[in-house]
Design a protein around this motif. Structure first.
Motif, PDB file in Angstrom:
ATOM      1  N   ARG A  45      51.546 -41.872 -33.390  1.00 10.88           N
ATOM      2  CA  ARG A  45      50.969 -40.664 -33.983  1.00 10.88           C
ATOM      3  C   ARG A  45      49.791 -40.196 -33.140  1.00 10.88           C
ATOM      4  NH1 ARG A  45      50.345 -40.941 -40.452  1.00 10.88           N
ATOM      5  NH2 ARG A  45      49.893 -38.762 -40.007  1.00 10.88           N
ATOM      6  N   ASP A  81      54.375 -36.608 -39.039  1.00  5.75           N
ATOM      7  CA  ASP A  81      53.570 -37.643 -38.398  1.00  5.75           C
ATOM      8  C   ASP A  81      53.600 -37.551 -36.878  1.00  5.75           C
ATOM      9  OD1 ASP A  81      56.341 -38.583 -38.800  1.00  5.75           O
ATOM     10  OD2 ASP A  81      55.669 -40.393 -37.773  1.00  5.75           O
ATOM     11  N   SER A  93      47.408 -36.815 -37.202  1.00  3.36           N
ATOM     12  CA  SER A  93      46.885 -38.180 -37.175  1.00  3.36           C
ATOM     13  C   SER A  93      46.757 -38.711 -38.589  1.00  3.36           C
ATOM     14  CB  SER A  93      45.525 -38.222 -36.471  1.00  3.36           C
ATOM     15  OG  SER A  93      44.592 -37.423 -37.175  1.00  3.36           O
ATOM     16  N   SER A  94      46.673 -40.028 -38.694  1.00  2.00           N
ATOM     17  CA  SER A  94      46.484 -40.655 -40.005  1.00  2.00           C
ATOM     18  C   SER A  94      45.022 -40.575 -40.404  1.00  2.00           C
ATOM     19  CB  SER A  94      46.932 -42.110 -39.956  1.00  2.00           C
ATOM     20  OG  SER A  94      46.107 -42.841 -39.059  1.00  2.00           O
ATOM     21  N   ILE A  98      55.036 -45.317 -37.087  1.00  2.00           N
ATOM     22  CA  ILE A  98      55.546 -43.961 -37.167  1.00  2.00           C
ATOM     23  C   ILE A  98      56.746 -43.965 -38.103  1.00  2.00           C
ATOM     24  CG2 ILE A  98      54.757 -43.214 -34.890  1.00  2.00           C
ATOM     25  CD1 ILE A  98      57.528 -43.786 -33.797  1.00  2.00           C
ATOM     26  N   TYR A 148      60.612 -39.854 -36.658  1.00  2.00           N
ATOM     27  CA  TYR A 148      59.937 -39.610 -35.385  1.00  2.00           C
ATOM     28  C   TYR A 148      60.431 -40.569 -34.316  1.00  2.00           C
ATOM     29  CZ  TYR A 148      56.139 -38.635 -32.082  1.00  2.00           C
ATOM     30  OH  TYR A 148      55.420 -38.284 -30.963  1.00  2.00           O
TER      31      TYR A 148
END
Length: 225
Positions: A88, A149, A153-154, A162, A166
């Protein structure tokens, strides 16, 4: 006078004994007991969920890594190394701006709202890059195929996982770059896809570090073509 000194010394020695006992119990016995139990029952987690490859620790299963090319002169950020599965984005990462004595990287999420122009431009550019990077002859990628994702970003900016979507999106590009059969790489993704915790919590996920270690082994076994 002597009796007064003796009486006043008793609480002092009692307090000192209590300090020594508590220091021994809380500062020595308890930490050793917790460490011993952790090492006996869950050594991997106790040691930081280390991931090894070729007998060496290469990272943690809990912390994401970048897979970039060396930084080119004149660029502010490194380009992704497209031989590898990409994690990510790390837009939540920033440089330390308060204590400049140390070179630190701070992790966290962006605080921009969903209608922020800068955030929209960043995600639009990220989606275009994902489409371009992962489109290979015979297997074009459309913007509608790009999962969230891949461009966001997280909360920490350090997510090691991921989504399977993805990972699968990257299969044809990774296979082409490593001269591998796409079906083999897709199977590798399936093998490294973890389901929901206890069958209902969270979402299916793929650990990028562990997937890339398996990819390297597969590419080495295949040899040059």
């Amino acid at each position: 006078m002597n009796n007064f000194v003796g009486n006043s010394a008793r609480p002092l020695w009692a307090g000192l004994r209590a300090l020594l006992v508590l220091t021994l119990v809380c500062g020595v016995v308890y930490p050793l007991a917790v460490t011993g139990i952790a090492q006996g029952l869950m050594p991997g987690r106790a040691n930081g969920s280390e991931v090894t490859a070729d007998g060496e620790v290469v990272g943690s299963a809990l912390i994401g890594q970048r897979y970039d090319l060396p930084l080119e002169k004149g660029r502010t950020s490194a380009a992704p190394d497209l031989r590898w599965f990409q994690p990510r984005p790390s837009d939540g990462l920033g440089a330390n701006s308060v204590n400049t004595q140390y070179s630190l990287i701070l992790s966290g999420a962006t605080n921009r709202s969903g209608d922020n122009d800068e955030l929209i431009d960043r995600i639009t550019a990220a989606k275009a890059a994902v489409v371009k990077d992962n489109s290979v002859p015979g297997h074009p990628v459309s913007p509608s195929q790009v999962p969230a994702d891949a461009v966001t970003s997280s909360g920490s900016g350090l997510d090691p996982d991921i989504s399977p979507a993805y990972a699968q999106l990257q299969v044809n590009r990774v296979a082409a770059r490593n001269h591998l059969d796409a079906a083999q790489v897709a199977e590798l993704v399936d093998q490294h896809t973890d389901g929901r915790v206890l069958g209902f919590a969270g979402e299916p996920r793929v650990n990028v570090l562990q997937l890339n270690i398996a990819l390297r082994e597969l590419a080495n076994d295949a040899g040059p073509r």
